[in-house]
Design a protein around this motif. Structure first.
Motif, mmCIF file in Angstrom:
data_model
loop_
_atom_site.group_PDB
_atom_site.id
_atom_site.type_symbol
_atom_site.label_atom_id
_atom_site.label_comp_id
_atom_site.label_asym_id
_atom_site.label_seq_id
_atom_site.Cartn_x
_atom_site.Cartn_y
_atom_site.Cartn_z
ATOM 1 N N ASP A 186 11.806 -8.092 0.558
ATOM 2 C CA ASP A 186 11.979 -7.889 1.997
ATOM 3 C C ASP A 186 11.553 -6.474 2.396
ATOM 4 N N TYR A 187 11.927 -5.490 1.575
ATOM 5 C CA TYR A 187 11.527 -4.106 1.850
ATOM 6 C C TYR A 187 10.010 -3.984 1.879
ATOM 7 N N PHE A 188 9.352 -4.592 0.902
ATOM 8 C CA PHE A 188 7.884 -4.525 0.853
ATOM 9 C C PHE A 188 7.265 -5.202 2.079
ATOM 10 N N ASN A 189 7.865 -6.296 2.532
ATOM 11 C CA ASN A 189 7.335 -6.992 3.712
ATOM 12 C C ASN A 189 7.428 -6.132 4.972
ATOM 13 N N PHE A 190 8.421 -5.232 5.023
ATOM 14 C CA PHE A 190 8.571 -4.327 6.157
ATOM 15 C C PHE A 190 7.732 -3.058 6.010
ATOM 16 N N LEU A 191 7.134 -2.826 4.835
ATOM 17 C CA LEU A 191 6.524 -1.535 4.518
ATOM 18 C C LEU A 191 5.313 -1.237 5.398
ATOM 19 N N PHE A 192 5.344 -0.083 6.020
ATOM 20 C CA PHE A 192 4.296 0.384 6.937
ATOM 21 C C PHE A 192 2.997 0.660 6.185
ATOM 22 N N LYS A 193 1.882 0.153 6.696
ATOM 23 C CA LYS A 193 0.537 0.420 6.183
ATOM 24 C C LYS A 193 0.275 -0.147 4.786
ATOM 25 N N LYS A 194 1.095 -1.072 4.340
ATOM 26 C CA LYS A 194 0.863 -1.642 3.013
ATOM 27 C C LYS A 194 -0.443 -2.441 3.015
ATOM 28 N N GLY A 195 -1.206 -2.279 1.948
ATOM 29 C CA GLY A 195 -2.394 -3.105 1.751
ATOM 30 C C GLY A 195 -3.588 -2.782 2.611
ATOM 31 N N VAL A 196 -3.540 -1.697 3.396
ATOM 32 C CA VAL A 196 -4.677 -1.354 4.248
ATOM 33 C C VAL A 196 -5.129 0.077 3.942
ATOM 34 N N PRO A 197 -6.447 0.359 4.020
ATOM 35 C CA PRO A 197 -6.917 1.729 3.772
ATOM 36 C C PRO A 197 -6.243 2.710 4.726
ATOM 37 N N THR A 198 -5.696 3.768 4.169
ATOM 38 C CA THR A 198 -4.907 4.736 4.929
ATOM 39 C C THR A 198 -5.249 6.143 4.477
ATOM 40 N N ALA A 199 -5.258 7.079 5.420
ATOM 41 C CA ALA A 199 -5.499 8.484 5.088
ATOM 42 C C ALA A 199 -4.184 9.149 4.689
ATOM 43 N N PHE A 200 -4.258 9.981 3.643
ATOM 44 C CA PHE A 200 -3.093 10.720 3.151
ATOM 45 C C PHE A 200 -3.466 12.196 2.998
ATOM 46 N N ARG A 201 -2.440 13.040 2.919
ATOM 47 C CA ARG A 201 -2.628 14.456 2.601
ATOM 48 C C ARG A 201 -1.648 14.822 1.490
ATOM 49 N N ASP A 202 -2.165 15.432 0.405
ATOM 50 C CA ASP A 202 -1.284 15.758 -0.710
ATOM 51 C C ASP A 202 -0.642 17.125 -0.514
ATOM 52 N N LYS A 203 0.170 17.544 -1.497
ATOM 53 C CA LYS A 203 0.925 18.791 -1.370
ATOM 54 C C LYS A 203 0.029 20.020 -1.393
ATOM 55 N N ASN A 204 -1.244 19.850 -1.803
ATOM 56 C CA ASN A 204 -2.217 20.956 -1.786
ATOM 57 C C ASN A 204 -3.085 20.936 -0.531
ATOM 58 N N ASN A 205 -2.660 20.131 0.466
ATOM 59 C CA ASN A 205 -3.372 19.983 1.740
ATOM 60 C C ASN A 205 -4.756 19.368 1.582
ATOM 61 N N GLN A 206 -4.922 18.571 0.530
ATOM 62 C CA GLN A 206 -6.168 17.845 0.329
ATOM 63 C C GLN A 206 -6.019 16.432 0.901
ATOM 64 N N ASP A 207 -6.978 16.018 1.728
ATOM 65 C CA ASP A 207 -6.940 14.682 2.321
ATOM 66 C C ASP A 207 -7.656 13.683 1.416
ATOM 67 N N PHE A 208 -7.137 12.467 1.402
ATOM 68 C CA PHE A 208 -7.771 11.416 0.606
ATOM 69 C C PHE A 208 -7.429 10.058 1.217
ATOM 70 N N MET A 209 -8.205 9.055 0.825
ATOM 71 C CA MET A 209 -7.953 7.692 1.267
ATOM 72 C C MET A 209 -7.288 6.905 0.149
#
Length: 242
Positions: A186-209
């Motif tokens: 159920d938690y996974f079914n509610f999970l935001f942006k699951k399964g779709v390409p999404t932009a992220f930023r890591d702790k070193n301020n590097q962006d990645f998909m």
């Protein structure tokens, strides 16, 4: 459930922790406040809320978390309980942004902060802080936030909402041993942006998909990277850009 209603307090989490250290409170004792002056967010963040308009609450949960590997289980059942209650109230497009923010239409409605304390007898006592934007309508200084009143177009009774959430949480805690896998699904079914390409930023301020694949048993976000490897991130190691 035992409900303690306060007019103003620095932090409902701090109040409930102090109270529980002095008294043997019943499980699921709940504290609410009309105004919280020093609300806390995840990892040292601040939770700001308009006095009298929103639901600021803390719930005592005992005998559920027994070791560090089980800490995320409580985060899961709390976020799932809140998400299901809001969905039952016809708040549309409810989702859980890892690890436990509740969104509607990409707007944050709920923040959750869980603080665990190891007691002298070895038991772990958890204080679950939940902040819900209920009847606030002005979010000029918080462009990524909204309230269930704004989303639905009608006001809500804060105390009724608190009772619904605690009853749902109590139900899930009691059913955990027989229904854990169902709750994870159920938690996974509610999970935001699951399964779709999404932009992220890591702790070193590097962006990645990447593409969210799931969440590990101890609560790490699992992300499929462009090189087909799967990386796991802890809270504050990665930020979702949306």
């Amino acid at each position: 459930m035992k409900l303690i209603k306060l007019d103003a307090i620095d932090s409902t989490n701090d109040f409930l922790k102090a109270l529980s250290s002095q008294d043997e409170l019943e499980n699921f004792t709940t504290v609410t406040a009309e105004n919280q002056t020093k609300g806390k967010g995840q990892v040292g963040g601040v939770w700001k809320t308009e006095a009298g308009k929103n639901l600021t609450m803390s719930v005592l949960v005992k005998d559920f978390v027994f070791n560090n590997e089980e800490v995320f289980n409580l985060s899961l059942v709390v976020s799932l309980s809140v998400a299901e209650v809001l969905k039952s109230l016809n708040i549309p497009n409810i989702c859980i942004k890892w690890p436990n923010d509740i969104l509607s239409y990409n707007k944050k409605l709920v923040g959750i902060l869980i603080e665990n304390t190891l007691k002298s007898d070895g038991r772990i006592m958890s204080v679950v802080g939940i902040g819900i934007n209920v009847n606030q309508t002005n979010f000029d200084e918080l462009p990524t936030a909204s309230s269930i009143s704004v989303i639905s177009g009608k006001p809500f009774d804060k105390e009724e909402l608190a009772i619904l959430i605690v009853e749902k949480l109590k139900e899930k805690v009691q059913l955990w041993n027989t229904s854990a896998q169902t709750f994870w699904d159920d938690y996974f079914n509610f999970l935001f942006k699951k399964g779709v390409p999404t932009a992220f930023r890591d702790k070193n301020n590097q962006d990645f998909m990447g593409i969210i694949q799931g969440v590990s048993p101890i609560g790490k976000l699992q992300v499929l990277l462009e090189d087909d490897s799967v990386a796991e991130f802890e809270i504050k190691e990665v930020k979702m850009l949306y």
